[in-house]
Design a protein around this motif. Sequence first.
Motif, PDB file in Angstrom:
ATOM      1  N   ILE A  18       0.861  -1.072  -0.168  1.00  0.00           N
ATOM      2  CA  ILE A  18      -0.215  -0.099   0.044  1.00  0.00           C
ATOM      3  C   ILE A  18       0.829   1.279  -0.027  1.00  0.00           C
ATOM      4  CG2 ILE A  18      -1.698   1.278   1.477  1.00  0.00           C
ATOM      5  CD1 ILE A  18      -2.738  -1.283   2.450  1.00  0.00           C
ATOM      6  N   SER A  19       1.988   1.190   0.535  1.00  0.00           N
ATOM      7  CA  SER A  19       2.897   2.657   0.796  1.00  0.00           C
ATOM      8  C   SER A  19       3.699   2.921  -0.511  1.00  0.00           C
ATOM      9  CB  SER A  19       3.892   2.280   1.963  1.00  0.00           C
ATOM     10  OG  SER A  19       4.670   1.256   1.801  1.00  0.00           O
ATOM     11  N   CYS A  20       3.945   1.750  -1.154  1.00  0.00           N
ATOM     12  CA  CYS A  20       4.635   2.193  -2.372  1.00  0.00           C
ATOM     13  C   CYS A  20       3.875   2.751  -3.505  1.00  0.00           C
ATOM     14  CB  CYS A  20       5.092   0.811  -3.126  1.00  0.00           C
ATOM     15  SG  CYS A  20       6.375  -0.104  -2.076  1.00  0.00           S
ATOM     16  N   SER A  21       4.286   3.958  -4.297  1.00  0.00           N
ATOM     17  CA  SER A  21       3.610   4.344  -5.064  1.00  0.00           C
ATOM     18  C   SER A  21       4.443   4.678  -6.392  1.00  0.00           C
ATOM     19  CB  SER A  21       3.135   5.884  -4.790  1.00  0.00           C
ATOM     20  OG  SER A  21       4.199   6.713  -4.480  1.00  0.00           O
ATOM     21  N   SER A  22       3.739   4.920  -7.568  1.00  0.00           N
ATOM     22  CA  SER A  22       4.599   5.038  -8.650  1.00  0.00           C
ATOM     23  C   SER A  22       5.098   6.664  -9.086  1.00  0.00           C
ATOM     24  CB  SER A  22       3.906   4.472  -9.904  1.00  0.00           C
ATOM     25  OG  SER A  22       2.657   5.389 -10.068  1.00  0.00           O
ATOM     26  N   ASP A  23       5.991   6.809  -9.829  1.00  0.00           N
ATOM     27  CA  ASP A  23       6.019   8.081 -10.281  1.00  0.00           C
ATOM     28  C   ASP A  23       5.228   9.100 -10.901  1.00  0.00           C
ATOM     29  OD1 ASP A  23       8.611   7.622  -9.063  1.00  0.00           O
ATOM     30  OD2 ASP A  23       9.666   7.244 -11.021  1.00  0.00           O
ATOM     31  N   GLU A  24       4.372   8.216 -11.749  1.00  0.00           N
ATOM     32  CA  GLU A  24       3.206   9.069 -12.205  1.00  0.00           C
ATOM     33  C   GLU A  24       2.367   9.787 -11.236  1.00  0.00           C
ATOM     34  OE1 GLU A  24       1.637   7.117 -15.491  1.00  0.00           O
ATOM     35  OE2 GLU A  24       3.542   6.386 -16.058  1.00  0.00           O
ATOM     36  N   SER A  25       2.146   9.085  -9.915  1.00  0.00           N
ATOM     37  CA  SER A  25       1.245   9.911  -9.047  1.00  0.00           C
ATOM     38  C   SER A  25       1.956  10.886  -8.085  1.00  0.00           C
ATOM     39  CB  SER A  25       0.686   8.845  -8.145  1.00  0.00           C
ATOM     40  OG  SER A  25       1.940   8.341  -7.355  1.00  0.00           O
ATOM     41  N   LEU A  26       3.076  11.492  -8.589  1.00  0.00           N
ATOM     42  CA  LEU A  26       3.456  12.646  -7.997  1.00  0.00           C
ATOM     43  C   LEU A  26       3.004  13.745  -8.638  1.00  0.00           C
ATOM     44  CD1 LEU A  26       7.403  11.445  -7.526  1.00  0.00           C
ATOM     45  CD2 LEU A  26       5.600  11.296  -5.943  1.00  0.00           C
ATOM     46  N   SER A  27       2.328  14.517  -7.756  1.00  0.00           N
ATOM     47  CA  SER A  27       1.703  15.821  -8.256  1.00  0.00           C
ATOM     48  C   SER A  27       2.653  16.866  -8.547  1.00  0.00           C
ATOM     49  CB  SER A  27       0.371  16.206  -7.442  1.00  0.00           C
ATOM     50  OG  SER A  27       1.079  16.498  -6.226  1.00  0.00           O
ATOM     51  N   TYR A  28       3.819  16.962  -7.827  1.00  0.00           N
ATOM     52  CA  TYR A  28       4.725  18.236  -7.646  1.00  0.00           C
ATOM     53  C   TYR A  28       5.645  18.035  -8.824  1.00  0.00           C
ATOM     54  CZ  TYR A  28       7.462  14.818  -5.094  1.00  0.00           C
ATOM     55  OH  TYR A  28       8.138  13.604  -4.433  1.00  0.00           O
ATOM     56  N   LYS A  29       5.771  16.820  -9.568  1.00  0.00           N
ATOM     57  CA  LYS A  29       6.529  16.724 -10.252  1.00  0.00           C
ATOM     58  C   LYS A  29       6.757  17.818 -11.856  1.00  0.00           C
ATOM     59  CE  LYS A  29       8.427  12.917 -13.599  1.00  0.00           C
ATOM     60  NZ  LYS A  29       7.957  11.546 -14.148  1.00  0.00           N
ATOM     61  N   ASN A  30       5.672  18.149 -12.261  1.00  0.00           N
ATOM     62  CA  ASN A  30       5.448  19.039 -13.097  1.00  0.00           C
ATOM     63  C   ASN A  30       5.850  20.661 -12.739  1.00  0.00           C
ATOM     64  OD1 ASN A  30       4.682  17.478 -15.039  1.00  0.00           O
ATOM     65  ND2 ASN A  30       2.317  17.778 -14.479  1.00  0.00           N
ATOM     66  N   PHE A  32       8.114  21.218 -10.213  1.00  0.00           N
ATOM     67  CA  PHE A  32       9.686  21.062 -10.318  1.00  0.00           C
ATOM     68  C   PHE A  32      10.174  21.355 -11.532  1.00  0.00           C
ATOM     69  CE2 PHE A  32      13.430  18.565 -10.728  1.00  0.00           C
ATOM     70  CZ  PHE A  32      14.410  19.287  -9.931  1.00  0.00           C
ATOM     71  N   GLN A  33       9.658  20.695 -12.678  1.00  0.00           N
ATOM     72  CA  GLN A  33      10.338  20.769 -13.974  1.00  0.00           C
ATOM     73  C   GLN A  33      10.084  22.238 -14.380  1.00  0.00           C
ATOM     74  OE1 GLN A  33       8.121  17.686 -15.916  1.00  0.00           O
ATOM     75  NE2 GLN A  33       9.829  16.222 -15.694  1.00  0.00           N
ATOM     76  N   SER A  34       9.088  22.728 -14.315  1.00  0.00           N
ATOM     77  CA  SER A  34       8.734  24.471 -14.624  1.00  0.00           C
ATOM     78  C   SER A  34       9.711  25.084 -13.898  1.00  0.00           C
ATOM     79  CB  SER A  34       7.216  24.503 -14.221  1.00  0.00           C
ATOM     80  OG  SER A  34       6.951  26.111 -14.478  1.00  0.00           O
ATOM     81  N   SER A  35       9.778  24.947 -12.565  1.00  0.00           N
ATOM     82  CA  SER A  35      10.928  25.766 -11.862  1.00  0.00           C
ATOM     83  C   SER A  35      12.145  25.557 -12.456  1.00  0.00           C
ATOM     84  CB  SER A  35      10.734  25.412 -10.329  1.00  0.00           C
ATOM     85  OG  SER A  35      11.460  26.205  -9.506  1.00  0.00           O
ATOM     86  N   GLN A  36      12.614  24.394 -12.530  1.00  0.00           N
ATOM     87  CA  GLN A  36      13.874  24.155 -13.076  1.00  0.00           C
ATOM     88  C   GLN A  36      14.155  24.817 -14.542  1.00  0.00           C
ATOM     89  OE1 GLN A  36      14.778  19.939 -13.952  1.00  0.00           O
ATOM     90  NE2 GLN A  36      17.051  20.228 -13.292  1.00  0.00           N
TER      91      GLN A  36
END
Length: 65
Positions: A18-30, A32-36
Motif C-alpha cells: 500500500i505504501s509504494c507509489s509510482s512516479d506518475e502519481s507525484l503531483s509536484y513533478k510538473n 519542479f520541472q517548470s521551476s527548473q
Amino acid sequence: MKNKIYCMTLLFISTLIISCSSDESLSYKNDFQSSQATWFNFKESSKNSYKYVVVGGSVFATYSW
C-alpha cells in the motif's frame, strides 16, 4: 503462535504494498520541472553572472556567493 506470525507477516506485506507509489502519481513533478526550466532560462539570460547575498549571517560580515 503460528497464527500471530502469519497475521504480522500479512500486515507487514500489506503495508509495504500500500505504501509504494509510482512516479506518475507525484503531483509536484510538473511544478519542479517548470521551476527548473525557469531557473535555467534565468541563468542563460544573465550569462550565469548573478550574485546571491545573505543579509544578517553574522554580526561582523555579510556573506555572498
